[in-house]
Structures are given as structure tokens and as C-alpha cells.
Design a protein around this motif. Structure first.
Motif, mmCIF file in Angstrom:
data_model
loop_
_atom_site.group_PDB
_atom_site.id
_atom_site.type_symbol
_atom_site.label_atom_id
_atom_site.label_comp_id
_atom_site.label_asym_id
_atom_site.label_seq_id
_atom_site.Cartn_x
_atom_site.Cartn_y
_atom_site.Cartn_z
ATOM 1 N N SER A 1 -23.037 -7.632 -19.286
ATOM 2 C CA SER A 1 -22.939 -7.817 -20.741
ATOM 3 C C SER A 1 -21.590 -7.325 -21.271
ATOM 4 N N ALA A 2 -21.043 -6.287 -20.649
ATOM 5 C CA ALA A 2 -19.720 -5.803 -21.095
ATOM 6 C C ALA A 2 -18.663 -6.876 -20.874
ATOM 7 N N VAL A 3 -18.733 -7.565 -19.720
ATOM 8 C CA VAL A 3 -17.766 -8.641 -19.435
ATOM 9 C C VAL A 3 -18.010 -9.824 -20.361
ATOM 10 N N ASP A 4 -19.273 -10.206 -20.532
ATOM 11 C CA ASP A 4 -19.588 -11.371 -21.384
ATOM 12 C C ASP A 4 -19.058 -11.168 -22.809
ATOM 13 N N ILE A 5 -19.290 -9.997 -23.341
ATOM 14 C CA ILE A 5 -18.937 -9.757 -24.743
ATOM 15 C C ILE A 5 -17.422 -9.605 -24.901
ATOM 16 N N ALA A 6 -16.761 -9.107 -23.871
ATOM 17 C CA ALA A 6 -15.297 -9.000 -23.955
ATOM 18 C C ALA A 6 -14.622 -10.334 -23.629
ATOM 19 N N CYS A 7 -15.089 -10.993 -22.563
ATOM 20 C CA CYS A 7 -14.308 -12.105 -21.999
ATOM 21 C C CYS A 7 -14.997 -13.466 -22.095
ATOM 22 N N GLY A 8 -16.236 -13.525 -22.565
ATOM 23 C CA GLY A 8 -16.972 -14.793 -22.592
ATOM 24 C C GLY A 8 -16.535 -15.694 -23.742
ATOM 25 N N VAL A 9 -17.292 -16.790 -23.901
ATOM 26 C CA VAL A 9 -17.039 -17.700 -25.022
ATOM 27 C C VAL A 9 -17.216 -16.894 -26.315
ATOM 28 N N ASN A 10 -16.280 -17.000 -27.216
ATOM 29 C CA ASN A 10 -16.303 -16.192 -28.449
ATOM 30 C C ASN A 10 -16.305 -14.690 -28.173
ATOM 31 N N GLY A 11 -15.790 -14.314 -26.983
ATOM 32 C CA GLY A 11 -15.682 -12.893 -26.636
ATOM 33 C C GLY A 11 -14.548 -12.219 -27.402
ATOM 34 N N ALA A 12 -14.544 -10.896 -27.340
ATOM 35 C CA ALA A 12 -13.573 -10.113 -28.120
ATOM 36 C C ALA A 12 -12.133 -10.484 -27.787
ATOM 37 N N VAL A 13 -11.885 -10.834 -26.515
ATOM 38 C CA VAL A 13 -10.512 -11.169 -26.107
ATOM 39 C C VAL A 13 -9.908 -12.234 -27.015
ATOM 40 N N LYS A 14 -10.743 -13.168 -27.459
ATOM 41 C CA LYS A 14 -10.250 -14.279 -28.292
ATOM 42 C C LYS A 14 -9.699 -13.783 -29.632
ATOM 43 N N GLY A 15 -10.114 -12.600 -30.034
ATOM 44 C CA GLY A 15 -9.638 -12.076 -31.321
ATOM 45 C C GLY A 15 -8.641 -10.946 -31.166
ATOM 46 N N MET A 16 -8.275 -10.643 -29.913
ATOM 47 C CA MET A 16 -7.354 -9.515 -29.695
ATOM 48 C C MET A 16 -5.909 -9.997 -29.741
ATOM 49 N N GLY A 17 -4.993 -9.057 -29.844
ATOM 50 C CA GLY A 17 -3.572 -9.398 -29.847
ATOM 51 C C GLY A 17 -2.756 -8.134 -30.033
ATOM 52 N N PRO A 18 -1.439 -8.270 -30.053
ATOM 53 C CA PRO A 18 -0.568 -7.098 -30.211
ATOM 54 C C PRO A 18 -0.941 -6.293 -31.464
ATOM 55 N N SER B 1 -7.877 -8.459 -19.019
ATOM 56 C CA SER B 1 -8.029 -9.563 -19.983
ATOM 57 C C SER B 1 -7.568 -9.146 -21.375
ATOM 58 N N ILE B 2 -7.903 -7.927 -21.763
ATOM 59 C CA ILE B 2 -7.488 -7.439 -23.096
ATOM 60 C C ILE B 2 -5.971 -7.306 -23.147
ATOM 61 N N LYS B 3 -5.403 -6.733 -22.102
ATOM 62 C CA LYS B 3 -3.968 -6.443 -22.120
ATOM 63 C C LYS B 3 -3.114 -7.712 -22.032
ATOM 64 N N GLU B 4 -3.688 -8.774 -21.451
ATOM 65 C CA GLU B 4 -2.958 -10.059 -21.427
ATOM 66 C C GLU B 4 -2.687 -10.578 -22.832
ATOM 67 N N THR B 5 -3.496 -10.144 -23.790
ATOM 68 C CA THR B 5 -3.295 -10.599 -25.183
ATOM 69 C C THR B 5 -2.237 -9.758 -25.903
ATOM 70 N N GLY B 6 -1.791 -8.689 -25.251
ATOM 71 C CA GLY B 6 -0.826 -7.792 -25.890
ATOM 72 C C GLY B 6 -1.490 -6.593 -26.545
ATOM 73 N N ALA B 7 -2.833 -6.560 -26.503
ATOM 74 C CA ALA B 7 -3.563 -5.418 -27.087
ATOM 75 C C ALA B 7 -3.649 -4.267 -26.081
ATOM 76 N N LEU B 8 -4.133 -3.127 -26.555
ATOM 77 C CA LEU B 8 -4.297 -1.944 -25.695
ATOM 78 C C LEU B 8 -5.764 -1.789 -25.320
ATOM 79 N N PHE B 9 -6.009 -1.075 -24.203
ATOM 80 C CA PHE B 9 -7.383 -0.902 -23.713
ATOM 81 C C PHE B 9 -7.638 0.566 -23.351
ATOM 82 N N LEU B 10 -8.832 1.014 -23.718
ATOM 83 C CA LEU B 10 -9.286 2.351 -23.320
ATOM 84 C C LEU B 10 -10.731 2.243 -22.860
#
Ligand SMILES: NC(=O)C1=CN([C@@H]2O[C@H](COP(=O)(O)OP(=O)(O)OC[C@H]3O[C@@H](n4cnc5c(N)ncnc54)[C@H](OP(=O)(O)O)[C@@H]3O)[C@@H](O)[C@H]2O)C=CC1
Ligand SMILES: O=CC(=O)O
Length: 360
Positions: free
Chosen positions: A141-158, A179-188
Motif C-alpha cells: 500500500s505504501a508503494v501504491d499510494i506513492a507510485c500508483g495511478v494518481n499516486g503522490a509522485v504525480k503531484g510532487m516536484g522541486p 520515485s519521489i526524488k526523480e521529480t526533484g522533491a525530497l524524501f524522508l
């Protein structure tokens, strides 16, 4: 060896305006310290008097510091289960601008009633917030919600940050991080130690790793939700620490369960065992808290048994990756699996005692 930092919050709770327009900026600098050096967070009374920070809604991450300060940006929260709900609630009560999403939408209602905004997908939450927290059940579920269709990655950025507080394995955390960092965002990654009550009381322990600057930025938010926080270096270290802690906890609970049943079988009062244990070297808050209800065969859910079994399974994988034998944890895992197969998945993990009862 990596650099490690742990900070504890003072015994008094942070002021309710820690996130608000009357936010207090505590002056300090972020300086990682070696492992096992755990300074307590001290407030400087003069800085409390002299540094009232103005409120600003920023699309950039703020410059809040690890030891105090305020966070004036917009905070997203994905996953409103047993843990996510009280954590998000504490942010709202502290005056934070919080936007929520949960798979089962009805669980958002309580938060919306308390002032939270709502967005229809993880992507929408991430794109409308500066920092987004995720508290999800398991690696899938952590991967789905971050990286899936309409996942958080789609809204992330620098200029944005993603903080995953779910308990997952290091490989999952690293993959989300990439996946998060590819958008230019930071991850913790920031899994928590502490259950439902500590979450309600803002007394969680955060085990963080990843971007140190994001750690520094979200420190005021972690201070609201928790009593202490450890910065453990590279992504994967927070996940590993959490799995080791929960491996120990799962084995302790299994052993305690055996003790309760054995004491009863030989004619002792298990309530007296709970009292004896509480006074000696093996006392643990967990035994005193859960022992009395276990004796009554009641398991009100704070930490679902299915999640404890998931953590043991992930700890076994971690141990396998470094060829470390963990036979006690392996045996405990079998017990939790048996309890799951007898229908105790959604009850508290203390229901593992049921797997030892001969009449099952
Ligand atoms: N409870 C505890 O004492 C502690 C738990 N943890 C860890 O925190 C995490 C959350 O635990 P907890 O709050 O207890 O768990 P819950 O089971 O109460 O909540 C799980 C959350 O994950 C969501 N979820 C599950 N599967 C999916 C999916 N496929 N897609 C989208 N959302 C999903 C649920 O949504 P929905 O509401 O729709 O089901 C819910 O929001 C777990 O990793 C757990 O190991 C860590 C410390 C303590
Ligand atoms: O992960 C569970 C906890 O109590 O910590």
C-alpha cells in the motif's frame, strides 16, 4: 559509519500555536551528532520572547530547524487508520494547514470536521501541499499510494517533500525514495515506534533517514506528533531500526504469552505474574498495559496483529539479507501466523496468546 542524530522534546507539550500564525521560532542550528549522543531539546527563554515568526503559506519548504522552529507550509496526510488519524489530528490541533486523503473516504470526516481540507487523490494532496506524510498499512500500500495511478509522485516536484511514516522494509523505502526524488522533491522515511495512545498523546518516536534538509524542515511537525526523533542517515536505516525494534517486541509478546498460560496451568494467578514481572528487571510498559486484558481474553486493537506479523516477516527478510540467524523471531513469526489463521488478524497483537491455547 553514518551520522546519527536524536532529539527529544521537553516533557511539556509544544504550544498549540506551533504551526500557526503565532508560531514561535526557536533559534538553533542543525548539527548531526554521532550515534548514542542524545541531547535533550532545550528552549531558550529569551528566544521565545524575541522571535515571533510571521505566518506565511509558502510553496517552498521552510527553513525550520531540527531542534525547534515552526512550519508554516501546507501539510498533506495520506492514510487515516489507527495511527494516521491521531497523528493528523494533532497537527490540526497545533494549527497546521492539513489536507487529508484516505482510501475509505468516510475516515476523513472526523479530520474534516476538525478543520482539515480534503483532496480526492494522493496526487492531488501532494500537488496542493508542501510536505506530504503517508501512514499506510504495508509495503504494497505504501508503494501504491506513492507510485500508483494518481499516486503522490504525480503531484510532487522541486520544493516539496514526502515523508513516509509507514513501517516498511528498506528496499520498499528506497524504491519510493527514488520515485519521489526523480521529480526533484525530497524524501524522508520516518517510521514510528509507539502505538495508538502515544500517537494520540503526541509521544511517538520517529526513526528517520533520508534527506537531512527535509528532516530539518519537518522537525517542528515531528515535534508535534512525537516525543523524540532519531536521524539515522541513509534511506533504509530508519526502516531497519523499526524492524529490529518490532522484531524484539514481537518476540517479547510471544514469550510473555507463554508465561501467562504456563503460570495459569500450574495453578498460579496470571494477574500476580503480571504484577511480579512489573516489579523486576524484565518489566516493560507493554506487559503492564496489555497483561490484565490478555488474562481476560480481551484484545482491544492498538497495534493490529497482522501488522506485527508483517514486521516479523520483514525482519526475517532483513536478517536473511545479512545472513544473521534470528531463530527466536522466526519461531514468534510462526505463532503470529497461527493467530492470523485463527481469525485474530485485526485484533491487537497481544491476541497471539490465543495461538498457544490448546483448544484452538
Ligand atoms: N497501530 C500501531 O500501534 C502502530 C502501527 N505502525 C505501523 O503504521 C502503519 C499503519 O498502521 P495502523 O494505522 O495501525 O494501520 P491501520 O490498519 O489502522 O491503517 C492502515 C491504513 O492504510 C490504508 N491502506 C491499507 N491498504 C491500502 C491500500 N491497498 N490502498 C490504500 N490504502 C490502504 C488504510 O486505508 P483504509 O482506511 O481504506 O483501510 C489505512 O488508512 C503500519 O505500517 C503499521 O505497521 C507503527 C507503529 C505503531
Ligand atoms: O509498531 C508498533 C509499535 O507499537 O511501535
Amino acid at each position: 559509519m553514518g551520522r546519527f542524530l536524536s532529539l527529544s522534546k521537553p516533557s511539556t507539550k509544544l504550544p498549540l500555536y506551533a504551526c500557526s500564525s503565532m508560531a514561535v521560532a526557536l533559534t538553533s542550528t542543525f548539527s548531526p551528532r554521532p550515534f548514542f549522543q542524545f541531547p535533550r531539546f532545550k528552549r531558550n527563554p529569551s528566544s521565545l520572547l524575541n522571535s515571533i515568526a510571521p505566518f506565511s503559506v509558502s510553496s517552498q519548504l521552510s527553513n525550520a530547524t531540527a531542534e525547534g522552529g515552526s512550519f508554516s507550509g501546507r501539510v498533506g496526510f495520506l492514510g487515516l487508520g489507527i495511527m494516521g488519524t491521531p497523528m493528523a489530528l494533532n497537527l490540526i490541533k497545533a494549527g497546521c494547514d492539513v489536507t487529508v486523503w484516505n482510501r475509505t473516504k468516510s475516515k476523513c470526516d472526523q479530520l474534516i470536521n476538525q478543520g482539515a481540507k480534503y483532496q480526492a487523490s494522493p496526487a492531488d494532496v501532494a500537488s496542493s501541499c508542501d510536505v506530504t506524510f503517508a501512514m499506510l498499512a504495508d509495503p504494497q500500500s505504501a508503494v501504491d499510494i506513492a507510485c500508483g495511478v494518481n499516486g503522490a509522485v504525480k503531484g510532487m516536484g522541486p520544493g516539496k517533500g514526502y515523508v513516509d511514516v509507514s513501517t516498511v522494509d528498506g528496499a520498499t523505502s528506497k524504491s519510493i525514495s527514488e520515485s519521489i526524488k526523480e521529480t526533484g522533491a525530497l524524501f524522508l522515511e520516518a517510521p514510528v515506534s509507539g502505538s495508538k495512545k502515544p500517537a494520540e498523546d503526541g509521544q511517538l518516536i520517529f526513526l528517520t533517514a533520508g534527506d537531512a534538509s527535509l528532516y530539518e524542515t519537518v522537525a517542528p511537525l515531528l515535534n508535534i506528533m512525537g516525543k523524540s526523533k532519531f536521524y539515522l542517515g541513509e534511506v533504509g536505516n530508519g526502516a531497519a531500526m523499526k524492524l529490529v525494534v518490532n522484531m524484539i517486541m514481537g518476540s517479547m509478546m510471544a514469550s510473555f504469552s507463554e508465561g501467562l498460560l504456563l503460570s495459569e496451568k500450574v495453578g498460579l494467578d496470571p494477574n500476580v505474574l503480571v504484577e511480579v514481572v512489573s516489579q523486576g528487571a524484565i518489566s516493560a510498559p507493554m506487559f503492564s498495559l496489555k497483561g490484565p486484558s490478555m488474562v481476560q481474553g480481551k484484545y482491544p486493537t492498538a497495534f493490529p496483529l497482522k501488522h506485527q506479523q508483517k514486521d516479523l516477516r520483514l525482519a526475517l527478510g532483513l536478517a536473511e539479507s545479512v545472513s544473521q540467524p534470528i531463530p527466536m523471531a522466526a519461531a514468534a513469526n510462526e505463532l503470529y501466523k497461527a493467530a492470523k489463521s485463527h481469525g485474530f488478524s485485526d485484533q491487537d497483537f497481544s491476541a497471539v496468546v490465543e495461538a498457544l491455547k490448546a483448544n484452538l
